[in-house]
Motif scaffolding. Structure first.
Motif, PDB file in Angstrom:
ATOM      1  N   ALA A 275     -10.733  -7.724  -1.658  1.00 43.88           N
ATOM      2  CA  ALA A 275     -10.839  -8.105  -3.072  1.00 43.88           C
ATOM      3  C   ALA A 275     -10.954  -6.855  -3.958  1.00 43.88           C
ATOM      4  CB  ALA A 275     -12.051  -9.023  -3.278  1.00 43.88           C
ATOM      5  N   GLN A 276     -11.738  -5.871  -3.480  1.00 40.70           N
ATOM      6  CA  GLN A 276     -11.860  -4.599  -4.213  1.00 40.70           C
ATOM      7  C   GLN A 276     -10.492  -3.948  -4.396  1.00 40.70           C
ATOM      8  OE1 GLN A 276     -14.452  -1.808  -2.215  1.00 40.70           O
ATOM      9  NE2 GLN A 276     -16.146  -2.217  -3.590  1.00 40.70           N
ATOM     10  N   TRP A 277      -9.734  -3.932  -3.334  1.00 42.65           N
ATOM     11  CA  TRP A 277      -8.409  -3.297  -3.380  1.00 42.65           C
ATOM     12  C   TRP A 277      -7.468  -4.057  -4.321  1.00 42.65           C
ATOM     13  CZ3 TRP A 277      -7.319  -2.128   2.539  1.00 42.65           C
ATOM     14  CH2 TRP A 277      -8.290  -1.219   2.993  1.00 42.65           C
ATOM     15  N   ARG A 278      -7.601  -5.402  -4.325  1.00 43.38           N
ATOM     16  CA  ARG A 278      -6.773  -6.208  -5.234  1.00 43.38           C
ATOM     17  C   ARG A 278      -7.083  -5.882  -6.681  1.00 43.38           C
ATOM     18  NH1 ARG A 278      -6.789 -10.365  -1.728  1.00 43.38           N
ATOM     19  NH2 ARG A 278      -8.745 -11.197  -2.511  1.00 43.38           N
ATOM     20  N   ARG A 279      -8.379  -5.596  -6.946  1.00 48.31           N
ATOM     21  CA  ARG A 279      -8.743  -5.232  -8.322  1.00 48.31           C
ATOM     22  C   ARG A 279      -8.125  -3.888  -8.702  1.00 48.31           C
ATOM     23  NH1 ARG A 279     -13.637  -7.771  -7.067  1.00 48.31           N
ATOM     24  NH2 ARG A 279     -14.716  -5.852  -6.518  1.00 48.31           N
ATOM     25  N   LEU A 280      -8.072  -2.965  -7.738  1.00 44.67           N
ATOM     26  CA  LEU A 280      -7.478  -1.652  -8.019  1.00 44.67           C
ATOM     27  C   LEU A 280      -5.969  -1.757  -8.203  1.00 44.67           C
ATOM     28  CD1 LEU A 280      -9.334   0.601  -5.417  1.00 44.67           C
ATOM     29  CD2 LEU A 280      -9.610   0.651  -7.896  1.00 44.67           C
ATOM     30  N   PHE A 281      -5.334  -2.589  -7.377  1.00 40.36           N
ATOM     31  CA  PHE A 281      -3.872  -2.738  -7.440  1.00 40.36           C
ATOM     32  C   PHE A 281      -3.550  -4.229  -7.494  1.00 40.36           C
ATOM     33  CE2 PHE A 281      -4.566   1.285  -5.157  1.00 40.36           C
ATOM     34  CZ  PHE A 281      -3.843   2.144  -5.970  1.00 40.36           C
ATOM     35  N   PRO A 282      -3.615  -4.813  -8.702  1.00 41.01           N
ATOM     36  CA  PRO A 282      -3.407  -6.257  -8.823  1.00 41.01           C
ATOM     37  C   PRO A 282      -2.013  -6.702  -8.373  1.00 41.01           C
ATOM     38  CG  PRO A 282      -4.330  -5.327 -10.839  1.00 41.01           C
ATOM     39  CD  PRO A 282      -3.936  -4.174  -9.979  1.00 41.01           C
ATOM     40  N   SER A 283      -1.027  -5.807  -8.366  1.00 43.76           N
ATOM     41  CA  SER A 283       0.302  -6.221  -7.905  1.00 43.76           C
ATOM     42  C   SER A 283       0.958  -5.105  -7.102  1.00 43.76           C
ATOM     43  CB  SER A 283       1.189  -6.569  -9.103  1.00 43.76           C
ATOM     44  OG  SER A 283       1.543  -5.374  -9.782  1.00 43.76           O
ATOM     45  N   ASP A 284       1.966  -5.494  -6.319  1.00 42.06           N
ATOM     46  CA  ASP A 284       2.716  -4.499  -5.548  1.00 42.06           C
ATOM     47  C   ASP A 284       3.461  -3.546  -6.481  1.00 42.06           C
ATOM     48  OD1 ASP A 284       1.794  -5.750  -3.299  1.00 42.06           O
ATOM     49  OD2 ASP A 284       3.630  -6.896  -2.944  1.00 42.06           O
ATOM     50  N   GLY A 301       2.631 -11.143   4.193  1.00 43.98           N
ATOM     51  CA  GLY A 301       1.243 -11.584   4.267  1.00 43.98           C
ATOM     52  C   GLY A 301       0.258 -10.493   3.890  1.00 43.98           C
ATOM     53  N   PHE A 302       0.751  -9.281   3.678  1.00 48.81           N
ATOM     54  CA  PHE A 302      -0.112  -8.172   3.257  1.00 48.81           C
ATOM     55  C   PHE A 302       0.463  -7.523   2.003  1.00 48.81           C
ATOM     56  CE2 PHE A 302      -0.951  -8.638   7.769  1.00 48.81           C
ATOM     57  CZ  PHE A 302      -2.336  -8.616   7.802  1.00 48.81           C
ATOM     58  N   SER A 303      -0.429  -7.148   1.077  1.00 47.84           N
ATOM     59  CA  SER A 303       0.024  -6.511  -0.154  1.00 47.84           C
ATOM     60  C   SER A 303       0.434  -5.072   0.149  1.00 47.84           C
ATOM     61  CB  SER A 303      -1.105  -6.531  -1.179  1.00 47.84           C
ATOM     62  OG  SER A 303      -2.178  -5.734  -0.709  1.00 47.84           O
ATOM     63  N   ALA A 304       1.072  -4.439  -0.831  1.00 47.17           N
ATOM     64  CA  ALA A 304       1.536  -3.059  -0.644  1.00 47.17           C
ATOM     65  C   ALA A 304       0.369  -2.133  -0.303  1.00 47.17           C
ATOM     66  CB  ALA A 304       2.250  -2.574  -1.903  1.00 47.17           C
ATOM     67  N   VAL A 305      -0.765  -2.305  -1.001  1.00 50.51           N
ATOM     68  CA  VAL A 305      -1.906  -1.423  -0.730  1.00 50.51           C
ATOM     69  C   VAL A 305      -2.450  -1.672   0.676  1.00 50.51           C
ATOM     70  CG1 VAL A 305      -3.547  -2.953  -1.928  1.00 50.51           C
ATOM     71  CG2 VAL A 305      -4.136  -0.564  -1.547  1.00 50.51           C
ATOM     72  N   GLU A 306      -2.484  -2.929   1.095  1.00 48.09           N
ATOM     73  CA  GLU A 306      -2.960  -3.222   2.461  1.00 48.09           C
ATOM     74  C   GLU A 306      -1.990  -2.676   3.506  1.00 48.09           C
ATOM     75  OE1 GLU A 306      -5.363  -7.372   1.463  1.00 48.09           O
ATOM     76  OE2 GLU A 306      -3.272  -7.437   2.075  1.00 48.09           O
ATOM     77  N   GLN A 307      -0.702  -2.797   3.237  1.00 47.09           N
ATOM     78  CA  GLN A 307       0.291  -2.279   4.187  1.00 47.09           C
ATOM     79  C   GLN A 307       0.103  -0.778   4.410  1.00 47.09           C
ATOM     80  OE1 GLN A 307       4.188  -3.422   2.773  1.00 47.09           O
ATOM     81  NE2 GLN A 307       3.748  -5.610   2.944  1.00 47.09           N
ATOM     82  N   THR A 308      -0.373  -0.093   3.354  1.00 44.17           N
ATOM     83  CA  THR A 308      -0.533   1.365   3.449  1.00 44.17           C
ATOM     84  C   THR A 308      -1.902   1.769   3.986  1.00 44.17           C
ATOM     85  OG1 THR A 308       0.820   1.441   1.467  1.00 44.17           O
ATOM     86  CG2 THR A 308      -0.204   3.491   2.141  1.00 44.17           C
ATOM     87  N   TRP A 309      -2.951   1.070   3.562  1.00 39.50           N
ATOM     88  CA  TRP A 309      -4.313   1.506   3.876  1.00 39.50           C
ATOM     89  C   TRP A 309      -4.871   0.939   5.174  1.00 39.50           C
ATOM     90  CZ3 TRP A 309      -7.331   1.359  -1.474  1.00 39.50           C
ATOM     91  CH2 TRP A 309      -6.821   2.398  -2.286  1.00 39.50           C
ATOM     92  N   CYS A 310      -4.370  -0.240   5.590  1.00 42.35           N
ATOM     93  CA  CYS A 310      -5.018  -0.837   6.778  1.00 42.35           C
ATOM     94  C   CYS A 310      -4.065  -1.453   7.783  1.00 42.35           C
ATOM     95  CB  CYS A 310      -6.077  -1.855   6.345  1.00 42.35           C
ATOM     96  SG  CYS A 310      -5.374  -3.343   5.628  1.00 42.35           S
ATOM     97  N   ARG A 311      -2.766  -1.316   7.564  1.00 41.71           N
ATOM     98  CA  ARG A 311      -1.822  -1.847   8.543  1.00 41.71           C
ATOM     99  C   ARG A 311      -1.021  -0.704   9.154  1.00 41.71           C
ATOM    100  NH1 ARG A 311      -3.394  -6.202  10.485  1.00 41.71           N
ATOM    101  NH2 ARG A 311      -1.312  -6.773  11.207  1.00 41.71           N
ATOM    102  N   PRO A 312      -0.709  -0.793  10.444  1.00 44.16           N
ATOM    103  CA  PRO A 312       0.102   0.256  11.070  1.00 44.16           C
ATOM    104  C   PRO A 312       1.563   0.122  10.643  1.00 44.16           C
ATOM    105  CG  PRO A 312      -0.359  -1.503  12.641  1.00 44.16           C
ATOM    106  CD  PRO A 312      -1.091  -1.872  11.378  1.00 44.16           C
TER     107      PRO A 312
END
Ligand SMILES: [Zn+2]
Length: 470
Positions: A275-284, A301-312
Motif C-alpha cells: 500500500a505504501q508503494w502504491r501511494r508513492l507510485f499510484p500508476s505504472d 498481477g504486479f504493478s511496475a514498482v512491484e515488478q522492479t522492487w520485489c519480483r525477480p
C-alpha cells in the motif's frame, strides 16, 4: 537516554554551521578521486587522507589502511569514536569516496571537480560536481552529524565506527576480504550505509531489499563455418533462430519466467508495504515517467514498482550473430550469441537458476548444435529483516526530520556491500540515503540538493540519538 533538548541543541548547531560544512564538502569534491583510472590513484589516496584528517577532527581515531587483495588497491579509511556514551549500540557507517569518470566532458556546464552552487528549474539549490551525490555528499552528511554532536556535547550518543571505501565504482573487490580480515574490529550492532535515494523529494526512505543477479553469456555453434543460405538454407541448423526460440520461451505470455523452480523461495511483501508503494507510485505510468513508456511489461498481477522492487526478472541484454554490416549477405551463420541476466529477490538460489537457464538452452538445441556458457557473475538478493530492532527507531527519526512518514523501499539493483557486511560481520545493514533519482549520478552535471545535504545531516543527528535509546 538522550533528551529532546540535547538533540535540539545539536540540530540548531547544524543549522548555524552549515556554511562551514558545505566548505568542507567542496574541499573533498575538488579531489578527482576516479577509482577506475590508474592515473588518479594518488588522488584517491589524497581523498582518503583528507577524510582521515576530517574524521580526526570529529574526535575519532582514524587511519588510512592499504588493501592488497585486488588491483588497483585504493586504501580504506577506518575510524572509531573515542568519546561516546557507554552501554549504547555500536554502529558501523559505510560510504565510498571514489567517483565515476567524468566523460563526456563537454556535456558538463561547469568543471566536474570545481563544485558550484546552482539553482535547478524549480529554484531548489543544488551542489554540482562529480561525486556530489554519489557518494561524497552523502558521506559528509554522516560525518557532519558526528562533528555537530561532538562540538555541542563533547561526545557521540552511540559508539560509531566508520569505513570508507575507495573502489566502489570500480569493482570493489577488496571490500569483502578486508571486512573478513578485520571482522573483529569492524563488527558492530548494525551497519548504516549511505549510498541510496529518498522515495521522492519529501519522503525519506530506508532501502530494505536489493536484488541479486545471475548474468550469463551464451554462444551457440552450429556449422563449422558460415554457409551460403541458398545452398544450405533449411538443411543446416541456424543458431540465431534456435537462440531466439530458446530465449523467447524464457517467459510466458503473462510475463512469468518459465524455468522450473524459478519462483521457489520468493515471497510477496505484506499488504502495508504494498500500500505504501502504491501511494508513492499510484500508476505504472508514473513509475515509468521519463522513459517514453507507460505499460508495465513484466508479470501480470504486479504493478511496475512491484515488478522492479520485489519480483525477480529475466532480461535479454544483448544478442548478436550473422551479417550486420551495410547491405545484405545471404549467410547462414555458424554462431550466435546472447547476454541474458536475471535479477533475483531474497530467497532465490543463484546457482540453481544458473543451472536451470543453461539446461533450458541445451534442451532447445538439436544434437549437432553446441552451447557454451560464460558466467558474468551471480549474487543473492538481500533483505533487512522486518524484525530488525533498529528499523523502527530509524524510520521514526527520519519521519520527524522530514515531517513526512518514512517508508521502506526495495531497489531493483544491487548494492554488494549490504550482503558483504552480512556475510563477513553477520549484522544487518540499514540503507539510508538522501539522494534523489534525478541527481544524475554517473552522468554529466551530477548534483546534490542543498536540502539533501542539510536535512541529511540533521537526519543523522536524530538517528544517532534514536539508536542510543535501543
Ligand atoms: Zn555510490
Amino acid at each position: 537516554m538522550v533528551d529532546y533538548a540535547s538533540v535540539e541543541a545539536v540540530l540548531s548547531h547544524v543549522d548555524k554551521t552549515l556554511d562551514k560544512a558545505q566548505e568542507r564538502l567542496f574541499t573533498l569534491l575538488r579531489i578527482p578521486s576516479i577509482s577506475t583510472q590508474s592515473q588518479h590513484a594518488a588522488d584517491c589516496r589524497r581523498a582518503a587522507e583528507w577524510l582521515r584528517d576530517d574524521l580526526k577532527s570529529c574526535a575519532m581515531i582514524a587511519e588510512v589502511r592499504d588493501v592488497r587483495w585486488a588491483k588497483p588497491g585504493n586504501p580504506m579509511v577506518v575510524a572509531h569514536s573515542t568519546n561516546h556514551r557507554d552501554g549504547k549500540p555500536h554502529v558501523l557507517f559505510y560510504g565510498h569516496y571514489d567517483v565515476q569518470p567524468t566523460d563526456p566532458e563537454h556535456e558538463w556546464k561547469t568543471a566536474p571537480f570545481d563544485p558550484q552552487m546552482a539553482e535547478d528549474a524549480s529554484g531548489r539549490k543544488v551542489i554540482i560536481a562529480r561525486g556530489a551525490s554519489d557518494d561524497k555528499g552523502q558521506v559528509m552528511t554522516f560525518l557532519e552529524a558526528c562533528r555537530a554532536w561532538k562540538e555541542v556535547h563533547g561526545e557521540l550518543p552511540v559508539k560509531v565506527s566508520v569505513l570508507l571505501e575507495g573502489e566502489e565504482e570500480s569493482g570493489g573487490e577488496n571490500l569483502l576480504p578486508f571486512l573478513k580480515e578485520n571482522a573483529e574490529e569492524l563488527k558492530a550492532d548494525v551497519a548504516l550505509i549511505c549510498d541510496t535515494t529518498m522515495a521522492d523529494r519529501r519522503t525519506p526512505a530506508i532501502t530494505t531489499s536489493l536484488r541479486g543477479t545471475v548474468a550469463e553469456e551464451v554462444i551457440l555453434s552450429a556449422a563449422t563455418h558460415d554457409l551460403h543460405s541458398g545452398m544450405y538454407g533449411n538443411a543446416a541448423a541456424n543458431p540465431i533462430a534456435l537462440l531466439c526460440q530458446a530465449l523467447a520461451t524464457l517467459r510466458d505470455r503473462d510475463g512469468r519466467v518459465t524455468l522450473p523452480g524459478f519462483y521457489e523461495g520468493v515471497t510477496v511483501p505484506d499488504d502495508a508495504t504494498r500500500a505504501q508503494w502504491r501511494r508513492l507510485f499510484p500508476s505504472d505510468e508514473i513509475f515509468l515517467e521519463g522513459t517514453g513508456l507507460s505499460i508495465a511489461a513484466g508479470e501480470k498481477g504486479f504493478s511496475a514498482v512491484e515488478q522492479t522492487w520485489c519480483r525477480p526478472s529475466c532480461e535479454i541484454n544483448g544478442i548478436s550473430g550473422g551479417y550486420e554490416d551495410e547491405g545484405f549477405k545471404t549467410v547462414l551463420p555458424a554462431t550466435a550469441r546472447a547476454k541474458v541476466s536475471f535479477r533475483l529477490v531474497p530467497g532465490q538460489n543463484p546457482d540453481r537458476i544458473q543451472e536451470a537457464f543453461r539446461q533450458h538452452i541445451r534442451q532447445a538445441l538439436p544434437k549437432d548444435v553446441k552451447a557454451e556458457f560464460i558466467s558474468h557473475g551471480r549474487s543473492e538478493g538481500f533483505a533487512v529483516a522486518k524484525s530488525s530492532q533498529f528499523l523502527p527507531a530509524t524510520l521514526k527519526a527520519l519521519s520527524e526530520e522530514w515531517s513526512n512518514e518514512a517508508v521502506t523501499v526495495g531497489s531493483g539493483g544491487s548494492i554488494p556491500v549490504a550482503g558483504e557486511v552480512r556475510e563477513a560481520l553477520s549484522m544487518d545493514a540499514l540503507m539510508v540515503g538522501f539522494a534523489q533519482a534525478d541527481d544524475r549520478i554517473h552522468s554529466p552535471n551530477e548534483r546534490y540538493g542543498l536540502d539533501s545535504f542539510h536535512k541529511g545531516i540533521r537526519s543523522w543527528v536524530r538517528i544517532l540519538a534514536a539508536l542510543s535509546e535501543k
